[in-house]
Design an enzyme around this catalytic site. Structure first.
Site, PDB file in Angstrom:
ATOM      1  CB  SER A   1      -0.908   0.021   1.234  1.00 32.29           C
ATOM      2  OG  SER A   1      -1.602   1.249   1.329  1.00 32.29           O
TER       3      SER A   1
ATOM      4  CG  ASN B   1      -3.764   5.005   3.139  1.00 30.19           C
ATOM      5  OD1 ASN B   1      -3.416   5.571   4.166  1.00 30.19           O
ATOM      6  ND2 ASN B   1      -5.011   5.062   2.685  1.00 30.19           N
TER       7      ASN B   1
ATOM      8  N   GLY C   1      -1.575   6.871   5.895  1.00 30.03           N
ATOM      9  CA  GLY C   1      -2.307   6.625   7.135  1.00 30.03           C
ATOM     10  C   GLY C   1      -2.174   5.181   7.576  1.00 30.03           C
TER      11      GLY C   1
ATOM     12  CG  ASP D   1      -8.948  -5.024   0.308  1.00 28.01           C
ATOM     13  OD1 ASP D   1      -8.492  -4.008  -0.249  1.00 28.01           O
ATOM     14  OD2 ASP D   1     -10.014  -5.547  -0.031  1.00 28.01           O
ATOM     15  CB  ALA D   2      -9.486  -1.676   5.488  1.00 30.90           C
TER      16      ALA D   2
END
Length: 205
Positions: free
Chosen positions: A7, A9, A11, A68-69
């Site tokens: 990822s 991301n 965050g 994966d959220a």
């Protein structure tokens, strides 16, 4: 131990790095190693997370971790689910957290059933062909607020209310959020799985 995070991301990176720190794991975003985004063609979190972890491991030669959220809204039959990151694009908005929140609140106007859950599925593999991937699932139930509240976090944090606190994730201090969030729960499970399967009989570092 170096572990590729499938990822980019920031965050997610910050949260996962903090939660896996007890193992001495160093998370490296895949972009820093020149790895692009994997395809996510599946309809479940676990399948997409496994695909991302294998992809990152295959392109780096390192163990990999993928998350994966998503948000599952009761009134929408569990959607947006695996399409959470792209939710706003269904309604003509550009992809992005603020637009996702805007689109969700618009679509939920007039809906009294505000129940929803945030789900995080973490998958870790030692190699692309690892026959025993580690899988951890964290889920937290709450309600969708009628307007954004708070300035912390990312994603749908400003509108995801935890009934136990009466506050959104974005209103909670990071340490409180991490203790109760879906990713916090999946990370604690993953920590124990790694200890049991990957670090058993070692000093962990």
């Amino acid at each position: 131990m170096k572990l590729v995070l499938a990822s980019n991301n920031r965050g997610k990176l910050a949260e996962l790095q903090a939660m896996l720190a007890p193992l001495g794991v160093q998370l490296i975003p895949q972009a820093e190693l020149g790895v692009g985004e994997a395809e996510e063609p599946f309809h479940t979190f676990v399948e997409n997370a496994l695909a991302k972890a294998r992809f990152a491991s295959a392109h780096t030669g390192l163990p990999a971790l993928a998350d994966d959220a998503g948000l599952c809204v009761q009134a929408f039959g569990g959607q947006p689910g695996v399409q959470t990151a792209y939710y706003a694009t269904q309604f003509g908005y550009d992809k992005g957290d603020a637009n996702n929140v805007r689109a969700l609140l618009e679509q939920m106007q007039g809906i009294d059933d505000r129940r929803a859950a945030m789900v995080s599925t973490l998958v870790a593999v030692r190699s692309p062909q690892d026959p025993e991937p580690l899988i951890a699932v964290g889920r937290v139930a709450g309600e969708i607020a009628r307007a954004p509240r708070g300035t912390g976090g990312f994603g749908f944090d400003p509108v995801m209310v935890l009934p136990a606190f009466g506050k959104t994730f974005a209103e909670l201090p990071p340490e409180v959020k991490n203790a109760h969030s879906h990713r916090g729960r999946s990370s604690r499970q993953m920590l124990e799985l790694m200890r049991e399967h990957w670090f058993a009989g070692t000093s962990e570092r």
